[in-house]
Design a protein around this motif. Sequence first.
Motif, PDB file in Angstrom:
ATOM      1  N   SER A   1     -15.730  -4.413 -12.135  1.00 44.21           N
ATOM      2  CA  SER A   1     -14.446  -5.050 -11.860  1.00 44.21           C
ATOM      3  C   SER A   1     -14.245  -6.286 -12.731  1.00 44.21           C
ATOM      4  O   SER A   1     -14.327  -6.190 -13.949  1.00 44.21           O
ATOM      5  CB  SER A   1     -14.332  -5.359 -10.361  1.00 44.21           C
ATOM      6  OG  SER A   1     -14.501  -4.163  -9.609  1.00 44.21           O
ATOM      7  N   TYR A   2     -14.023  -7.460 -12.122  1.00 43.62           N
ATOM      8  CA  TYR A   2     -13.736  -8.630 -12.946  1.00 43.62           C
ATOM      9  C   TYR A   2     -14.932  -9.090 -13.774  1.00 43.62           C
ATOM     10  O   TYR A   2     -14.745  -9.756 -14.793  1.00 43.62           O
ATOM     11  CB  TYR A   2     -13.221  -9.791 -12.087  1.00 43.62           C
ATOM     12  CG  TYR A   2     -11.754  -9.680 -11.745  1.00 43.62           C
ATOM     13  CD1 TYR A   2     -10.796  -9.604 -12.748  1.00 43.62           C
ATOM     14  CD2 TYR A   2     -11.324  -9.644 -10.423  1.00 43.62           C
ATOM     15  CE1 TYR A   2      -9.445  -9.493 -12.445  1.00 43.62           C
ATOM     16  CE2 TYR A   2      -9.980  -9.534 -10.101  1.00 43.62           C
ATOM     17  CZ  TYR A   2      -9.045  -9.459 -11.119  1.00 43.62           C
ATOM     18  OH  TYR A   2      -7.706  -9.350 -10.820  1.00 43.62           O
TER      19      TYR A   2
ATOM     20  N   SER B   1     -17.624   2.640  -7.044  1.00 46.32           N
ATOM     21  CA  SER B   1     -16.554   1.951  -6.345  1.00 46.32           C
ATOM     22  C   SER B   1     -16.833   2.030  -4.855  1.00 46.32           C
ATOM     23  O   SER B   1     -17.600   2.878  -4.396  1.00 46.32           O
ATOM     24  CB  SER B   1     -15.194   2.579  -6.652  1.00 46.32           C
ATOM     25  OG  SER B   1     -14.992   3.738  -5.878  1.00 46.32           O
TER      26      SER B   1
ATOM     27  N   THR C   1       3.048   4.073  -5.220  1.00 43.48           N
ATOM     28  CA  THR C   1       1.720   4.066  -5.835  1.00 43.48           C
ATOM     29  C   THR C   1       0.824   5.111  -5.185  1.00 43.48           C
ATOM     30  O   THR C   1       0.109   5.856  -5.868  1.00 43.48           O
ATOM     31  CB  THR C   1       1.074   2.668  -5.690  1.00 43.48           C
ATOM     32  OG1 THR C   1       1.841   1.721  -6.435  1.00 43.48           O
ATOM     33  CG2 THR C   1      -0.351   2.672  -6.226  1.00 43.48           C
TER      34      THR C   1
ATOM     35  N   SER D   1      -7.651   5.476 -10.636  1.00 42.53           N
ATOM     36  CA  SER D   1      -7.213   4.194 -10.068  1.00 42.53           C
ATOM     37  C   SER D   1      -5.917   3.753 -10.725  1.00 42.53           C
ATOM     38  O   SER D   1      -5.614   4.125 -11.866  1.00 42.53           O
ATOM     39  CB  SER D   1      -8.288   3.115 -10.263  1.00 42.53           C
ATOM     40  OG  SER D   1      -8.526   2.891 -11.641  1.00 42.53           O
TER      41      SER D   1
ATOM     42  N   ASP E   1     -14.144  -6.957 -16.740  1.00 44.15           N
ATOM     43  CA  ASP E   1     -12.894  -7.350 -17.403  1.00 44.15           C
ATOM     44  C   ASP E   1     -13.022  -8.674 -18.149  1.00 44.15           C
ATOM     45  O   ASP E   1     -12.542  -8.809 -19.284  1.00 44.15           O
ATOM     46  CB  ASP E   1     -11.770  -7.450 -16.373  1.00 44.15           C
ATOM     47  CG  ASP E   1     -11.450  -6.114 -15.726  1.00 44.15           C
ATOM     48  OD1 ASP E   1     -11.829  -5.071 -16.290  1.00 44.15           O
ATOM     49  OD2 ASP E   1     -10.838  -6.120 -14.628  1.00 44.15           O
TER      50      ASP E   1
ATOM     51  N   LYS F   1      -3.389   0.203 -11.181  1.00 39.76           N
ATOM     52  CA  LYS F   1      -3.204  -1.236 -11.019  1.00 39.76           C
ATOM     53  C   LYS F   1      -1.726  -1.552 -11.063  1.00 39.76           C
ATOM     54  O   LYS F   1      -0.962  -0.884 -11.760  1.00 39.76           O
ATOM     55  CB  LYS F   1      -3.950  -1.987 -12.138  1.00 39.76           C
ATOM     56  CG  LYS F   1      -5.463  -1.899 -12.030  1.00 39.76           C
ATOM     57  CD  LYS F   1      -6.137  -2.745 -13.111  1.00 39.76           C
ATOM     58  CE  LYS F   1      -7.660  -2.684 -12.965  1.00 39.76           C
ATOM     59  NZ  LYS F   1      -8.332  -3.516 -13.987  1.00 39.76           N
ATOM     60  N   PRO F   2      -1.261  -2.593 -10.317  1.00 34.49           N
ATOM     61  CA  PRO F   2      -2.051  -3.460  -9.433  1.00 34.49           C
ATOM     62  C   PRO F   2      -2.332  -2.794  -8.098  1.00 34.49           C
ATOM     63  O   PRO F   2      -1.825  -1.699  -7.825  1.00 34.49           O
ATOM     64  CB  PRO F   2      -1.149  -4.678  -9.255  1.00 34.49           C
ATOM     65  CG  PRO F   2       0.239  -4.120  -9.341  1.00 34.49           C
ATOM     66  CD  PRO F   2       0.156  -3.015 -10.370  1.00 34.49           C
ATOM     67  N   GLY F   3      -3.116  -3.469  -7.262  1.00 35.06           N
ATOM     68  CA  GLY F   3      -3.454  -2.962  -5.936  1.00 35.06           C
ATOM     69  C   GLY F   3      -2.310  -3.141  -4.955  1.00 35.06           C
ATOM     70  O   GLY F   3      -1.271  -3.741  -5.268  1.00 35.06           O
TER      71      GLY F   3
ATOM     72  N   GLY G   1     -13.969  -8.620  -7.025  1.00 31.11           N
ATOM     73  CA  GLY G   1     -12.548  -8.343  -6.918  1.00 31.11           C
ATOM     74  C   GLY G   1     -11.742  -9.622  -6.935  1.00 31.11           C
ATOM     75  O   GLY G   1     -12.247 -10.695  -7.260  1.00 31.11           O
TER      76      GLY G   1
END
Length: 354
Positions: A257-258, A338, A35, A17, A261, A19-21, A126
């Motif tokens: 995810s968050y 995911s 990306t 993965s 985090d 980041k960022p998206g 997310g």
Amino acid sequence: VDSAVELPVLDNEMFHSIKPGLSAYADFPEMAGHTVRMLLKVAKKTVPRLEWKRTPVFLRATAGLRLLPTEKAHALLNEVQHVFVESPFLVTDNCVTIMNGTNEGNVCPPSALRGSTSFMGILDLGGGSTQITFLPRLRKTIETVPVTDYVARFDIFNTTFELYTYSYLGNGLMVARLATLGALGGEGLEWQVFKSPCLPKKFRDEWSFGGVTYQVSGDPEGYAGFKLCYEQVLKVVKGIIHQPYEIEDSNVFYAFSYYFDRAVEAGLIDGVQGGTLEVRDFKKRAKEVCNKMAKYPLNSPFLCMDLTYIACLLKDGFGFKESTVLQLTKKVNNVEASWALGATLEHFHNLKIH
């Protein structure tokens, strides 16, 4: 649900993965293409060269793109399509699309959702949306959903599985910040200053999301702290999140995810190994952070708001008990959890249909 059914197991994977998206490049679609090229380099190293031409590639954009203006989202998707066509992989019709919420909730195969002795589920948080997915034990859980969109049925190896799964667009962490600040919708938002008791009193800065920059600050003349913050956050959750029938009896949920985090940022778990928490631990740390915001560094001004939102989402949103165990990790049964894997399952399912 037939617990005796043998569930499929993922044999191998390569997960990578960046980041960022894509949504971060709303005004610079060519950067989004760069990306995707980086990800395709990983694919080239993983897939044998002789298999490139028969290996399909597809992109399923998530809530971040669903929240962008249509023309900006399409510009990003067109750029990705162009990069795919340039690649040596198999490009099919509709290989670049925006994914619906049900697919985003299907974060892993059913085999990862069944333990030997306990009920398990998946929680994902997310920026634009939040998902809940689990394999129900009780028929009533399926029968009491508000609408059929909460149930995903798919066939694998001649067996039909029913997942309780739903994606709440607008309840991701970043959009929840906007809602808490009262900054959703309307015109001229970039000129207003949005204040909140969830932010340090002396804090004032710019914050950007979805291509818009907002002026945000604490309230130097008002009150701050957990109680007022929770009251504000509750308005973002109450009456929006459905509480599944058997959720209070659940033993373990994996959270990603968050969730992961912010638990790391708050010092609740290790950033590499992850860890195990109870729902009450998010609320406890939210209280500590919110009531002592003046002592926390200003490089984490949203930590009080974010932790409070997570605590509120889990308890007053989904209806978890404070003692529910959360496993904060990157993988389930050695499988990267995911939505990408759920999208892969849907792809193979559609191949079978057509």
